[in-house]
Scaffold this active site. Structure first.
Site, PDB file in Angstrom:
ATOM      1  N   ALA A 190       0.828  -1.244   0.063  1.00 31.75           N
ATOM      2  CA  ALA A 190      -0.033   0.138   0.066  1.00 31.75           C
ATOM      3  C   ALA A 190       0.772   1.286   0.132  1.00 31.75           C
ATOM      4  O   ALA A 190       0.283   2.443   0.307  1.00 31.75           O
ATOM      5  CB  ALA A 190      -1.005   0.065   1.263  1.00 31.75           C
ATOM      6  N   SER A 191       2.089   1.189  -0.168  1.00 30.16           N
ATOM      7  CA  SER A 191       2.929   2.187  -0.256  1.00 30.16           C
ATOM      8  C   SER A 191       2.797   3.158  -1.291  1.00 30.16           C
ATOM      9  O   SER A 191       3.064   4.338  -1.167  1.00 30.16           O
ATOM     10  CB  SER A 191       4.406   1.936  -0.098  1.00 30.16           C
ATOM     11  OG  SER A 191       4.878   1.029  -1.349  1.00 30.16           O
TER      12      SER A 191
ATOM     13  N   SER B 119      -5.408  -9.538 -12.514  1.00 31.09           N
ATOM     14  CA  SER B 119      -5.195  -8.786 -13.733  1.00 31.09           C
ATOM     15  C   SER B 119      -5.788  -9.185 -14.642  1.00 31.09           C
ATOM     16  O   SER B 119      -6.204 -10.312 -15.025  1.00 31.09           O
ATOM     17  CB  SER B 119      -3.615  -8.544 -13.939  1.00 31.09           C
ATOM     18  OG  SER B 119      -3.478  -8.101 -15.135  1.00 31.09           O
TER      19      SER B 119
ATOM     20  N   TYR C 200       3.710 -13.359 -15.297  1.00 27.43           N
ATOM     21  CA  TYR C 200       2.933 -12.580 -14.741  1.00 27.43           C
ATOM     22  C   TYR C 200       1.544 -13.147 -14.972  1.00 27.43           C
ATOM     23  O   TYR C 200       0.666 -13.145 -14.026  1.00 27.43           O
ATOM     24  CB  TYR C 200       3.166 -11.051 -15.175  1.00 27.43           C
ATOM     25  CG  TYR C 200       2.209  -9.942 -14.676  1.00 27.43           C
ATOM     26  CD1 TYR C 200       2.417  -9.503 -13.230  1.00 27.43           C
ATOM     27  CD2 TYR C 200       0.940  -9.542 -15.273  1.00 27.43           C
ATOM     28  CE1 TYR C 200       1.665  -8.604 -12.792  1.00 27.43           C
ATOM     29  CE2 TYR C 200       0.142  -8.429 -14.760  1.00 27.43           C
ATOM     30  CZ  TYR C 200       0.529  -8.119 -13.518  1.00 27.43           C
ATOM     31  OH  TYR C 200      -0.472  -7.140 -12.932  1.00 27.43           O
TER      32      TYR C 200
ATOM     33  N   ALA D 133       0.534 -16.162 -15.727  1.00 29.38           N
ATOM     34  CA  ALA D 133       0.207 -17.430 -14.797  1.00 29.38           C
ATOM     35  C   ALA D 133       0.197 -17.009 -13.330  1.00 29.38           C
ATOM     36  O   ALA D 133      -0.899 -17.699 -12.828  1.00 29.38           O
ATOM     37  CB  ALA D 133       1.794 -18.211 -14.992  1.00 29.38           C
TER      38      ALA D 133
ATOM     39  N   ILE E 112      -3.890   0.471 -15.567  1.00 30.32           N
ATOM     40  CA  ILE E 112      -4.274   1.648 -14.713  1.00 30.32           C
ATOM     41  C   ILE E 112      -3.309   2.326 -14.490  1.00 30.32           C
ATOM     42  O   ILE E 112      -1.751   1.833 -14.727  1.00 30.32           O
ATOM     43  CB  ILE E 112      -4.395   0.737 -13.425  1.00 30.32           C
ATOM     44  CG1 ILE E 112      -5.615  -0.299 -13.462  1.00 30.32           C
ATOM     45  CG2 ILE E 112      -5.014   2.073 -12.267  1.00 30.32           C
ATOM     46  CD1 ILE E 112      -7.113   0.361 -13.874  1.00 30.32           C
TER      47      ILE E 112
HETATM   48  P1  NDP Z   1       3.131  -0.548  -8.330  1.00 22.55           P
HETATM   49  O1  NDP Z   1       4.430  -1.276  -8.783  1.00 22.55           O
HETATM   50  O2  NDP Z   1       2.784   0.888  -8.480  1.00 22.55           O
HETATM   51  O3  NDP Z   1       3.056  -1.092  -6.839  1.00 22.55           O
HETATM   52  C1  NDP Z   1       3.474  -2.074  -6.222  1.00 22.55           C
HETATM   53  C2  NDP Z   1       3.363  -2.432  -4.778  1.00 22.55           C
HETATM   54  O4  NDP Z   1       3.648  -3.670  -4.227  1.00 22.55           O
HETATM   55  C3  NDP Z   1       4.140  -1.370  -4.059  1.00 22.55           C
HETATM   56  O5  NDP Z   1       3.504  -0.909  -2.888  1.00 22.55           O
HETATM   57  C4  NDP Z   1       5.351  -2.161  -3.577  1.00 22.55           C
HETATM   58  O6  NDP Z   1       6.061  -2.012  -2.501  1.00 22.55           O
HETATM   59  C5  NDP Z   1       4.501  -3.544  -3.278  1.00 22.55           C
HETATM   60  N1  NDP Z   1       5.446  -4.774  -3.240  1.00 22.55           N
HETATM   61  C6  NDP Z   1       6.014  -5.341  -4.384  1.00 22.55           C
HETATM   62  N2  NDP Z   1       6.467  -6.332  -4.047  1.00 22.55           N
HETATM   63  C7  NDP Z   1       6.652  -6.496  -2.434  1.00 22.55           C
HETATM   64  C8  NDP Z   1       6.878  -7.294  -1.537  1.00 22.55           C
HETATM   65  N3  NDP Z   1       7.788  -8.490  -1.709  1.00 22.55           N
HETATM   66  N4  NDP Z   1       6.377  -7.247  -0.262  1.00 22.55           N
HETATM   67  C9  NDP Z   1       5.663  -6.192  -0.126  1.00 22.55           C
HETATM   68  N5  NDP Z   1       5.157  -5.240  -0.999  1.00 22.55           N
HETATM   69  C10 NDP Z   1       5.477  -5.510  -2.335  1.00 22.55           C
HETATM   70  O7  NDP Z   1       1.946  -1.299  -8.874  1.00 22.55           O
HETATM   71  P2  NDP Z   1       0.474  -1.154  -9.052  1.00 22.55           P
HETATM   72  O8  NDP Z   1      -0.200  -0.275  -8.002  1.00 22.55           O
HETATM   73  O9  NDP Z   1       0.174  -0.681 -10.478  1.00 22.55           O
HETATM   74  O10 NDP Z   1      -0.173  -2.459  -9.000  1.00 22.55           O
HETATM   75  C11 NDP Z   1      -0.774  -2.980  -7.615  1.00 22.55           C
HETATM   76  C12 NDP Z   1      -1.456  -4.427  -7.919  1.00 22.55           C
HETATM   77  O11 NDP Z   1      -2.352  -4.269  -9.123  1.00 22.55           O
HETATM   78  C13 NDP Z   1      -0.479  -5.361  -8.490  1.00 22.55           C
HETATM   79  O12 NDP Z   1      -0.910  -6.747  -7.987  1.00 22.55           O
HETATM   80  C14 NDP Z   1      -0.321  -5.634 -10.015  1.00 22.55           C
HETATM   81  O13 NDP Z   1       0.048  -6.805 -10.359  1.00 22.55           O
HETATM   82  C15 NDP Z   1      -2.091  -5.512 -10.160  1.00 22.55           C
HETATM   83  N6  NDP Z   1      -2.453  -4.555 -11.497  1.00 22.55           N
HETATM   84  C16 NDP Z   1      -1.916  -3.336 -11.848  1.00 22.55           C
HETATM   85  C17 NDP Z   1      -2.123  -3.128 -13.233  1.00 22.55           C
HETATM   86  C18 NDP Z   1      -1.990  -1.644 -13.621  1.00 22.55           C
HETATM   87  O14 NDP Z   1      -2.328  -1.342 -14.920  1.00 22.55           O
HETATM   88  N7  NDP Z   1      -1.080  -0.949 -12.815  1.00 22.55           N
HETATM   89  C19 NDP Z   1      -2.990  -3.819 -13.884  1.00 22.55           C
HETATM   90  C20 NDP Z   1      -3.516  -5.116 -13.429  1.00 22.55           C
HETATM   91  C21 NDP Z   1      -3.090  -5.528 -12.176  1.00 22.55           C
HETATM   92  P3  NDP Z   1       7.524  -1.322  -2.463  1.00 22.55           P
HETATM   93  O15 NDP Z   1       7.253   0.146  -2.909  1.00 22.55           O
HETATM   94  O16 NDP Z   1       8.164  -1.638  -1.288  1.00 22.55           O
HETATM   95  O17 NDP Z   1       8.336  -1.960  -3.734  1.00 22.55           O
END
Ligand code: NDP
Length: 247
Positions: A13-14, A142, A155, A157, A188
């Site tokens: 949620a960062s 997704s 991804y 899968a 998004i």
């Molecule tokens: P971002 O890359 O903007 O953010 C990803 C978030 O996941 C960050 O807060 C990151 O934290 C966290 N994260 C990643 N790895 C870990 C870990 N090992 N432990 C804890 N936190 C972790 O992605 P989005 O906001 O775009 O995507 C959010 C979700 O939505 C994802 O599951 C993505 O697959 C899904 N999604 C996104 C789409 C898009 O178009 N954006 C489309 C479809 C699905 P940190 O800052 O610490 O790295």
């Protein structure tokens, strides 16, 4: 929207979609547990901004690939609030390349982060929620989990697995009053999609009937609905939030 539960854990949620989900759920009166891995300044800012608007939030650090850390974090939540009402498995990564160049470790890393971690969180949440016979979980999958995508064998899968896993959890949770649903966002506007070239973004936009990338709030409101009492008869469902790109 009415929520009978009181708190929610949002992983990753960062920033991006997870940050917006946390903000929207706090607006609906839930105490939000904001998970982060890397940068505490981002989550501290989010906590402050929620509290300034009269909401309630707490920050919980763990890497979702670390099973012990997940269990420890859930323990902290239960010790503090006495229950865990809702969970949003949002944290996720991409590691895109054509399959013929993709190393097995690159496939497994994405599966581990996006799918195995969500499994662990769902399993541990189901155990905790079973005690109160109440709970609702939304997994952020997704569009490519349904459609597939060139360059995203790992991804897609992980996200397709998440949809099927959610339905299985829904079947196991139903008799205990615990619902599991998936949301499948299309494209998004976040840092994840910012990596795409302008040319690729333009070609995707042309394929979206609503002719725009979605906003994190489009996903967050759909998540709120599925968690809420308004969706109390919905479980095992996959809610598409993609501007009509896949119907
Ligand atoms: P971002 O890359 O903007 O953010 C990803 C978030 O996941 C960050 O807060 C990151 O934290 C966290 N994260 C990643 N790895 C870990 C870990 N090992 N432990 C804890 N936190 C972790 O992605 P989005 O906001 O775009 O995507 C959010 C979700 O939505 C994802 O599951 C993505 O697959 C899904 N999604 C996104 C789409 C898009 O178009 N954006 C489309 C479809 C699905 P940190 O800052 O610490 O790295």
């Amino acid at each position: 929207m009415k929520f009978s539960g009181k708190n929610v854990l949002v992983t990753g949620a960062s920033r991006g979609i997870g940050k917006k989900i946390a903000t929207v759920l706090s607006k609906y009166g839930l105490k939000v547990w904001i998970n982060y891995r890397n940068d505490p300044t981002l989550t501290d800012e989010l906590k402050d901004s929620i509290e300034k608007k009269g909401g309630s939030a707490a920050v919980v650090k763990f890497d979702i690939t670390d099973e012990d850390a997940i269990k420890e974090a859930l323990k902290v939540i239960i010790e503090s609030d006495g229950e865990l009402s809702y969970v949003v498995n949002n944290a996720g990564i991409t590691l895109d390349k054509l399959s013929i160049r993709m190393k097995t470790q690159e496939f497994e890393k994405v599966l581990q982060t996006n799918l195995t971690s969500a499994f662990v969180v769902c399993r541990e949440s189901l155990k905790l929620m079973s005690k109160k016979r109440f709970g609702s979980v939304v997994n952020i999958s997704s569009i490519v989990g349904e459609s597939g995508n060139a360059g995203q064998v790992n991804y897609s899968a992980s996200k397709g697995g998440m949809i099927a896993m959610t339905k299985s959890f829904a079947l196991e949770g139903a008799s205990r009053g615990i619902r599991f649903n998936s949301v499948t966002p299309g494209f998004i506007a976040t840092e994840m999609t910012d990596k795409l070239s302008d040319e690729v973004k333009k070609s995707y936009t042309e394929k979206i009937p609503l002719k725009r990338f979605g906003e994190p709030s489009d996903v967050a409101e759909a998540v709120a609905f599925l968690l809420s009492d308004s969706a109390s008869y919905i479980t095992g469902e996959t809610l598409r939030v993609n501007g009509g790109m896949l119907m």
